[in-house]
Enzyme design. Structure first.
Site, short mmCIF file in Angstrom:
data_model
loop_
_atom_site.label_atom_id
_atom_site.label_comp_id
_atom_site.label_asym_id
_atom_site.label_seq_id
_atom_site.Cartn_x
_atom_site.Cartn_y
_atom_site.Cartn_z
N HIS A 127 -7.12 -6.78 -0.03
CA HIS A 127 -6.06 -5.95 -0.09
C HIS A 127 -5.06 -6.31 1.20
CE1 HIS A 127 -4.19 -2.10 -0.34
NE2 HIS A 127 -4.26 -1.60 1.27
N ASP B 114 0.81 -1.31 0.15
CA ASP B 114 0.12 0.16 -0.05
C ASP B 114 0.78 1.24 0.04
OD1 ASP B 114 -2.98 0.85 0.74
OD2 ASP B 114 -1.78 1.99 2.11
#
Length: 299
Positions: free
Chosen positions: A279, A107
């Site tokens: 994610h 991320d």
């Protein structure tokens, strides 16, 4: 109190731009692990344990995040740009005696990782970018899907103090939205880990720094990427990109050949694939993630 990773030595490394909280363990080639939003270095708790069998593992809280200190503001958000964060973390690695090292970033940490590879090609040996594509590519292809699905990109980049006040007023809601709504099951995060992430979003100075980082991503980071692209500068070291097979990256960029189509424009030696999980797949599937990282770094 900062939640640390069992079995790792924790300390604050002083730099010219403030202290960076790191946790270290293991021996062998150095690998720096960088987290994303709304996490801290705690996200690597299981992956780090598996990597330290073969590597000197350095888990860092990004500058302005977690237990790291917050740099002073600059008008153009430069102090929280990926270039500034990369500079700070490169200094950290020097102070730890690691002149050459690999970088694994998830991320937001992935954005710092590829900037480090661009800015310090003589120091970064490998890069692993988890569930991202380059910042410039994200913004150039931004549409309603991005605004709705990746709301931090847009909301946290708004002028102060609106996003800061919203996060501080509902840190638990922000964390719960991410942990339960970005493809990974919320119940896989232990309560103490969830609490640690909420605590990391409860300090006004750190929340402001985090918002400054998102403002930088919407402005100066894009400029840095654009300058490199115009100059034909690419990432020279091997790059591994992994992304959630059930997330947005698996679907949104088909016109560009998917995530790998984009990464191959930025890296001379790029490889990658989709993975199981949402994610937060490094926390959801730590053994599989660590194995992929080990194989890549050992190649």
């Amino acid at each position: 109190m900062t939640r640390t990773i069992d079995g790792m030595d924790a300390r604050l490394i002083e730099t010219d731009r403030g202290g960076v909280f790191v946790q270290t363990a293991g021996s062998g080639p150095a690998v720096l692990l960088l987290h994303g939003f709304p996490e801290t270095g705690l996200m690597w708790r299981d992956v780090a344990r598996l990597l330290q069998e073969d590597f000197t593992v350095v888990v860092a809280d990004l500058p302005g995040y977690g237990a790291s200190q917050c740099p002073a503001d600059e008008d153009d958000h430069a102090s929280m740009s990926k270039r500034s964060m990369a500079l700070t973390l490169a200094e950290v690695m020097s102070r730890l005696g690691c002149e050459r090292f690999a970088v694994v970033g998830h991320d937001r940490g992935g954005r710092v990782a590829y900037r480090m590879a661009l800015d310090y090609p003589d120091r970064v040996t490998h890069i692993v970018a988890l569930d991202i594509v380059p910042t410039a590519e994200v913004w150039e292809r931004a549409d309603a899907r991005l605004a709705l699905a990746f709301w931090p990109f847009c909301l946290l980049a708004q002028p102060a103090p609106l996003p800061e006040r919203m996060i501080l007023g509902a840190a638990d809601a922000v964390v719960d939205n991410a942990l339960g709504g970005w493809g990974s099951p919320a119940d896989m995060f232990p309560p103490d880990v969830r609490d640690a992430y909420i605590a990391a979003l409860s300090d006004p100075a750190h929340v402001h720094a985090i918002c400054e980082e998102y403002r930088a991503a919407a402005s100066i980071d894009r400029d840095h990427d654009a300058v490199d692209r115009r100059a034909g500068k690419t990432i020279a070291c091997p790059l591994l990109a992994l992304w959630s097979g059930q997330g947005a990256l698996a679907e949104w960029y088909s016109d560009a050949g998917g995530p790998m189509g984009l990464w191959r424009q930025w890296a001379e030696l790029a490889a990658g694939e989709a993975t199981d999980g949402g994610h937060f797949f490094p926390e959801e599937y730590p053994a599989e993630t660590a194995q992929r990282i080990k194989a890549f770094l050992s190649d």
